[in-house]
Design a protein around this motif. Structure first.
Motif, PDB file in Angstrom:
ATOM      1  N   PRO A   1       0.810  -1.231   0.000  1.00 11.77           N
ATOM      2  CA  PRO A   1       0.000   0.000   0.000  1.00 11.77           C
ATOM      3  C   PRO A   1       0.841   1.277   0.000  1.00 11.77           C
ATOM      4  O   PRO A   1       0.409   2.303  -0.527  1.00 11.77           O
TER       5      PRO A   1
ATOM      6  N   SER B   1       0.319   3.927  -2.836  1.00 10.00           N
ATOM      7  CA  SER B   1      -0.010   5.295  -2.418  1.00 10.00           C
ATOM      8  C   SER B   1       0.968   6.300  -3.019  1.00 10.00           C
ATOM      9  O   SER B   1       0.572   7.387  -3.443  1.00 10.00           O
TER      10      SER B   1
ATOM     11  N   ILE C   1      -0.025   6.787  -6.618  1.00 11.58           N
ATOM     12  CA  ILE C   1      -1.271   7.558  -6.707  1.00 11.58           C
ATOM     13  C   ILE C   1      -1.015   9.022  -6.372  1.00 11.58           C
ATOM     14  O   ILE C   1      -1.558   9.916  -7.033  1.00 11.58           O
ATOM     15  N   MET C   2      -0.195   9.277  -5.377  1.00 12.56           N
ATOM     16  CA  MET C   2       0.142  10.665  -5.020  1.00 12.56           C
ATOM     17  C   MET C   2       0.832  11.360  -6.194  1.00 12.56           C
ATOM     18  O   MET C   2       0.579  12.523  -6.475  1.00 12.56           O
TER      19      MET C   2
ATOM     20  N   VAL D   1      -7.781  13.247  -2.957  1.00 16.40           N
ATOM     21  CA  VAL D   1      -7.093  11.961  -3.151  1.00 16.40           C
ATOM     22  C   VAL D   1      -5.766  11.968  -2.405  1.00 16.40           C
ATOM     23  O   VAL D   1      -5.442  11.016  -1.681  1.00 16.40           O
ATOM     24  N   THR D   2      -5.003  13.023  -2.568  1.00 14.72           N
ATOM     25  CA  THR D   2      -3.666  13.041  -1.971  1.00 14.72           C
ATOM     26  C   THR D   2      -3.692  13.121  -0.446  1.00 14.72           C
ATOM     27  O   THR D   2      -2.766  12.642   0.202  1.00 14.72           O
TER      28      THR D   2
ATOM     29  N   PHE E   1      -5.756  11.502   1.580  1.00 14.63           N
ATOM     30  CA  PHE E   1      -5.928  10.134   2.078  1.00 14.63           C
ATOM     31  C   PHE E   1      -4.651   9.322   1.895  1.00 14.63           C
ATOM     32  O   PHE E   1      -4.152   8.702   2.843  1.00 14.63           O
ATOM     33  N   PHE E   2      -4.117   9.325   0.675  1.00 11.14           N
ATOM     34  CA  PHE E   2      -2.936   8.507   0.410  1.00 11.14           C
ATOM     35  C   PHE E   2      -1.681   9.099   1.056  1.00 11.14           C
ATOM     36  O   PHE E   2      -0.751   8.368   1.385  1.00 11.14           O
TER      37      PHE E   2
ATOM     38  N   ILE F   1      -1.365   7.624   4.483  1.00 11.16           N
ATOM     39  CA  ILE F   1      -0.743   6.288   4.449  1.00 11.16           C
ATOM     40  C   ILE F   1       0.773   6.421   4.392  1.00 11.16           C
ATOM     41  O   ILE F   1       1.505   5.717   5.092  1.00 11.16           O
ATOM     42  N   LEU F   2       1.252   7.343   3.563  1.00 12.23           N
ATOM     43  CA  LEU F   2       2.698   7.534   3.446  1.00 12.23           C
ATOM     44  C   LEU F   2       3.319   8.052   4.740  1.00 12.23           C
ATOM     45  O   LEU F   2       4.404   7.616   5.131  1.00 12.23           O
TER      46      LEU F   2
END
Length: 122
Positions: free
Chosen positions: A71, A75, A78-79, A88-89, A91-92, A95-96
Protein backbone atom coordinates in the motif's frame (compact mmCIF):
# COMPACT_ATOMS: atom_id res chain seq x y z
CA UNK A 1 17.23 -20.88 -6.91
CA UNK A 2 19.91 -21.28 -4.26
CA UNK A 3 22.05 -18.67 -5.98
CA UNK A 4 19.17 -16.19 -6.10
CA UNK A 5 18.46 -16.64 -2.38
CA UNK A 6 22.12 -16.15 -1.50
CA UNK A 7 22.56 -13.12 -3.75
CA UNK A 8 19.26 -11.60 -2.61
CA UNK A 9 20.26 -11.87 1.03
CA UNK A 10 23.63 -10.19 0.49
CA UNK A 11 22.12 -7.49 -1.73
CA UNK A 12 19.48 -6.71 0.92
CA UNK A 13 22.12 -6.48 3.65
CA UNK A 14 24.26 -4.25 1.44
CA UNK A 15 21.38 -1.85 0.77
CA UNK A 16 20.27 -1.87 4.41
CA UNK A 17 23.76 -0.83 5.53
CA UNK A 18 23.91 1.70 2.68
CA UNK A 19 20.54 3.05 3.73
CA UNK A 20 21.70 3.47 7.30
CA UNK A 21 24.76 5.36 6.08
CA UNK A 22 22.55 7.49 3.83
CA UNK A 23 20.78 8.80 6.92
CA UNK A 24 23.96 10.59 7.97
CA UNK A 25 24.66 11.86 4.45
CA UNK A 26 21.04 12.95 4.01
CA UNK A 27 21.09 14.91 7.24
CA UNK A 28 24.39 16.53 6.26
CA UNK A 29 23.08 17.74 2.89
CA UNK A 30 19.66 18.75 4.17
CA UNK A 31 17.49 15.89 2.86
CA UNK A 32 16.88 14.39 6.26
CA UNK A 33 16.40 10.64 6.50
CA UNK A 34 14.36 10.32 3.29
CA UNK A 35 17.16 8.72 1.21
CA UNK A 36 17.05 5.74 3.59
CA UNK A 37 13.50 4.89 2.56
CA UNK A 38 14.32 4.78 -1.14
CA UNK A 39 17.78 3.20 -0.91
CA UNK A 40 16.41 0.35 1.18
CA UNK A 41 12.85 0.24 -0.16
CA UNK A 42 13.39 0.00 -3.90
CA UNK A 43 15.66 -3.09 -3.79
CA UNK A 44 13.29 -4.72 -1.29
CA UNK A 45 10.33 -4.00 -3.54
CA UNK A 46 12.11 -5.58 -6.52
CA UNK A 47 13.07 -8.60 -4.42
CA UNK A 48 9.54 -8.90 -3.06
CA UNK A 49 8.01 -8.79 -6.54
CA UNK A 50 10.46 -11.40 -7.87
CA UNK A 51 9.65 -13.71 -4.97
CA UNK A 52 5.91 -13.44 -5.62
CA UNK A 53 6.36 -15.46 -8.80
CA UNK A 54 8.55 -18.15 -7.25
CA UNK A 55 6.90 -21.45 -6.45
CA UNK A 56 8.01 -21.46 -2.86
CA UNK A 57 5.91 -21.40 0.27
CA UNK A 58 5.77 -17.85 1.57
CA UNK A 59 6.64 -17.19 5.20
CA UNK A 60 4.36 -15.31 7.56
CA UNK A 61 6.85 -12.43 7.81
CA UNK A 62 6.98 -12.21 3.99
CA UNK A 63 3.18 -11.94 3.85
CA UNK A 64 3.12 -9.35 6.64
CA UNK A 65 5.79 -7.36 4.83
CA UNK A 66 3.74 -7.40 1.64
CA UNK A 67 0.50 -6.41 3.35
CA UNK A 68 2.07 -3.35 4.90
CA UNK A 69 4.54 -2.26 2.19
CA UNK A 70 2.55 -2.67 -1.03
CA UNK A 71 0.00 0.00 0.00
CA UNK A 72 2.91 2.38 0.56
CA UNK A 73 4.21 2.01 -3.00
CA UNK A 74 0.70 2.14 -4.44
CA UNK A 75 -0.01 5.29 -2.42
CA UNK A 76 3.25 6.81 -3.64
CA UNK A 77 2.23 6.19 -7.27
CA UNK A 78 -1.27 7.56 -6.71
CA UNK A 79 0.14 10.66 -5.02
CA UNK A 80 2.39 11.20 -8.02
CA UNK A 81 -0.45 10.70 -10.50
CA UNK A 82 -3.05 12.87 -8.68
CA UNK A 83 -0.80 15.56 -7.24
CA UNK A 84 -3.35 18.32 -7.90
CA UNK A 85 -6.37 16.49 -6.44
CA UNK A 86 -6.17 17.24 -2.73
CA UNK A 87 -9.01 14.90 -1.72
CA UNK A 88 -7.09 11.96 -3.15
CA UNK A 89 -3.67 13.04 -1.97
CA UNK A 90 -4.81 13.74 1.59
CA UNK A 91 -5.93 10.13 2.08
CA UNK A 92 -2.94 8.51 0.41
CA UNK A 93 -0.57 11.01 1.98
CA UNK A 94 -1.74 9.84 5.38
CA UNK A 95 -0.74 6.29 4.45
CA UNK A 96 2.70 7.53 3.45
CA UNK A 97 3.18 9.50 6.65
CA UNK A 98 2.19 6.56 8.84
CA UNK A 99 4.50 4.29 6.84
CA UNK A 100 7.46 6.47 7.81
CA UNK A 101 7.09 5.03 11.29
CA UNK A 102 6.75 1.33 10.54
CA UNK A 103 8.69 0.78 7.30
CA UNK A 104 12.17 0.73 8.93
CA UNK A 105 10.99 -2.15 11.14
CA UNK A 106 9.60 -3.94 8.11
CA UNK A 107 12.89 -3.43 6.28
CA UNK A 108 14.72 -5.18 9.10
CA UNK A 109 12.05 -7.91 9.17
CA UNK A 110 12.51 -8.47 5.43
CA UNK A 111 16.29 -8.80 5.73
CA UNK A 112 15.87 -11.19 8.65
CA UNK A 113 13.38 -13.25 6.63
CA UNK A 114 15.93 -13.41 3.80
CA UNK A 115 18.55 -14.48 6.32
CA UNK A 116 16.37 -17.34 7.58
CA UNK A 117 15.68 -18.45 4.01
CA UNK A 118 19.38 -18.28 3.17
CA UNK A 119 20.38 -20.30 6.25
CA UNK A 120 17.66 -22.85 5.53
CA UNK A 121 19.09 -23.38 2.03
CA UNK A 122 22.62 -24.11 3.27
Amino acid sequence: MKTFIKNDFYIQVYFLVGGLLSIFVGIAVGWGIMPFYFIVGIPQLISFLVKIFQKRKKSISYIIYGLFIMPVWISFLIMFMFKNNHEVTNFFGTILIVSLLYSPFLAILYVYDNYKLYKYQK
